[in-house]
Scaffold this motif. Structure first.
Motif, PDB file in Angstrom:
ATOM      1  N   VAL A  39       4.357   2.903  12.971  1.00  0.00           N
ATOM      2  CA  VAL A  39       2.981   2.429  13.155  1.00  0.00           C
ATOM      3  C   VAL A  39       2.964   1.298  14.178  1.00  0.00           C
ATOM      4  N   VAL A  92       1.035   2.800  17.188  1.00  0.00           N
ATOM      5  CA  VAL A  92      -0.341   2.363  16.932  1.00  0.00           C
ATOM      6  C   VAL A  92      -1.292   3.559  16.736  1.00  0.00           C
ATOM      7  N   ASP A 111      -4.311   5.914  15.051  1.00  0.00           N
ATOM      8  CA  ASP A 111      -5.626   5.646  14.455  1.00  0.00           C
ATOM      9  C   ASP A 111      -5.634   6.014  12.974  1.00  0.00           C
ATOM     10  N   ARG A 163      -1.336  -1.527   6.090  1.00  0.00           N
ATOM     11  CA  ARG A 163      -2.664  -2.140   6.060  1.00  0.00           C
ATOM     12  C   ARG A 163      -2.572  -3.656   6.198  1.00  0.00           C
ATOM     13  N   ARG A 208      -1.524  -3.971  10.148  1.00  0.00           N
ATOM     14  CA  ARG A 208      -2.486  -3.366  11.078  1.00  0.00           C
ATOM     15  C   ARG A 208      -3.692  -2.851  10.292  1.00  0.00           C
ATOM     16  N   THR A 254      -5.725   0.376  11.154  1.00  0.00           N
ATOM     17  CA  THR A 254      -5.162   1.712  10.962  1.00  0.00           C
ATOM     18  C   THR A 254      -5.682   2.304   9.659  1.00  0.00           C
ATOM     19  N   ARG A 255      -6.160   3.521   9.715  1.00  0.00           N
ATOM     20  CA  ARG A 255      -6.713   4.197   8.543  1.00  0.00           C
ATOM     21  C   ARG A 255      -5.633   5.081   7.920  1.00  0.00           C
TER      22      ARG A 255
END
Length: 216
Positions: free
Chosen positions: A43, A47, A49, A70, A73, A76-77
């Motif tokens: 991640v 990076v 989405d 989480r 970042r 980030t979903r």
């Protein structure tokens, strides 16, 4: 283009998810991870989405990985994927920061829709999971009787219609198609409903719709 990270300890599952996402022109697989530790590292490197996160994995499981991602970042979903449709996996995943949860027997169309909905800021759930989540939230609220729709604070007729369809689990795109309005207009209505009701998420709005008797 929606950047997607696939996380699962089974190569066959990862391959299937990669092939499915590659079939969609608006999705791009940026990396794959075999466990939660790899996911956390990737991640930061790629990076994405949206992260499709298996929950039961070696080294670091999906719950701990979701929490770490989480934390570092928050944009980030994370959509949790699980074979087990039960509360032992649902609530820890949500507490860790997952924006939605799908069971692995979801259809390809449901999975692709979930990725797009997550990227758009929505909360994708397998229908049975969403129903159970709302039922528990309503029960925890302790309301002796559903709030009448007419008692909802200053919602317009259009906003009530959007709230009803949102409570039924429809996405912004689905609501827009049924109501013959743009997705941007739906988003504006959702934001307005949140402001008027003091709700913090679409899940809270769905619970409100049930309590108001808009959704049976």
């Amino acid at each position: 283009m929606i950047r997607v990270l696939v996380v699962d300890d089974q190569e066959l599952v990862r391959s299937g998810l990669r092939m499915l996402c590659e079939s969609a022109p608006d999705l791009e697989i940026v990396a794959e991870a075999r466990n939660g530790a790899e996911a956390v590292r990737l991640v930061d490197d790629t990076v994405p989405d949206v992260v499709l996160m298996d929950l039961r994995m070696p080294v670091i499981d999906g719950i701990a990985a979701t929490s770490a991602i989480r934390g570092s970042r928050p944009a980030t979903r994370v959509v949790a994927l699980t074979t087990f449709d039960d509360d032992d996996h649902l609530y820890p995943a949500l507490s860790a920061g997952a924006c939605g949860l799908l069971t692995k027997d979801s259809s390809p169309a449901e999975l692709l829709s979930a990725i797009r909905r997550a990227a758009a800021g929505e909360n994708p759930f397998t229908p049975s999971v969403l129903q159970r989540l709302m039922a528990r939230a309503v029960e925890a609220g302790g309301s002796p009787a559903p709030q009448a729709a007419t008692e909802l604070p200053t919602l317009t007729e259009r906003e009530l219609e959007v709230l009803t369809r949102l409570g039924a689990g429809m996405s912004n795109a689905e609501i827009a198609a049924v109501m013959n309005i743009s997705v941007t207009t739906v988003k504006t209505h959702v934001t307005g409903i949140m402001d008027k009701t003091g709700s913090r998420s679409r899940v809270h709005l769905a619970v409100l719709a049930v309590r108001a008797g808009l959704v049976v």
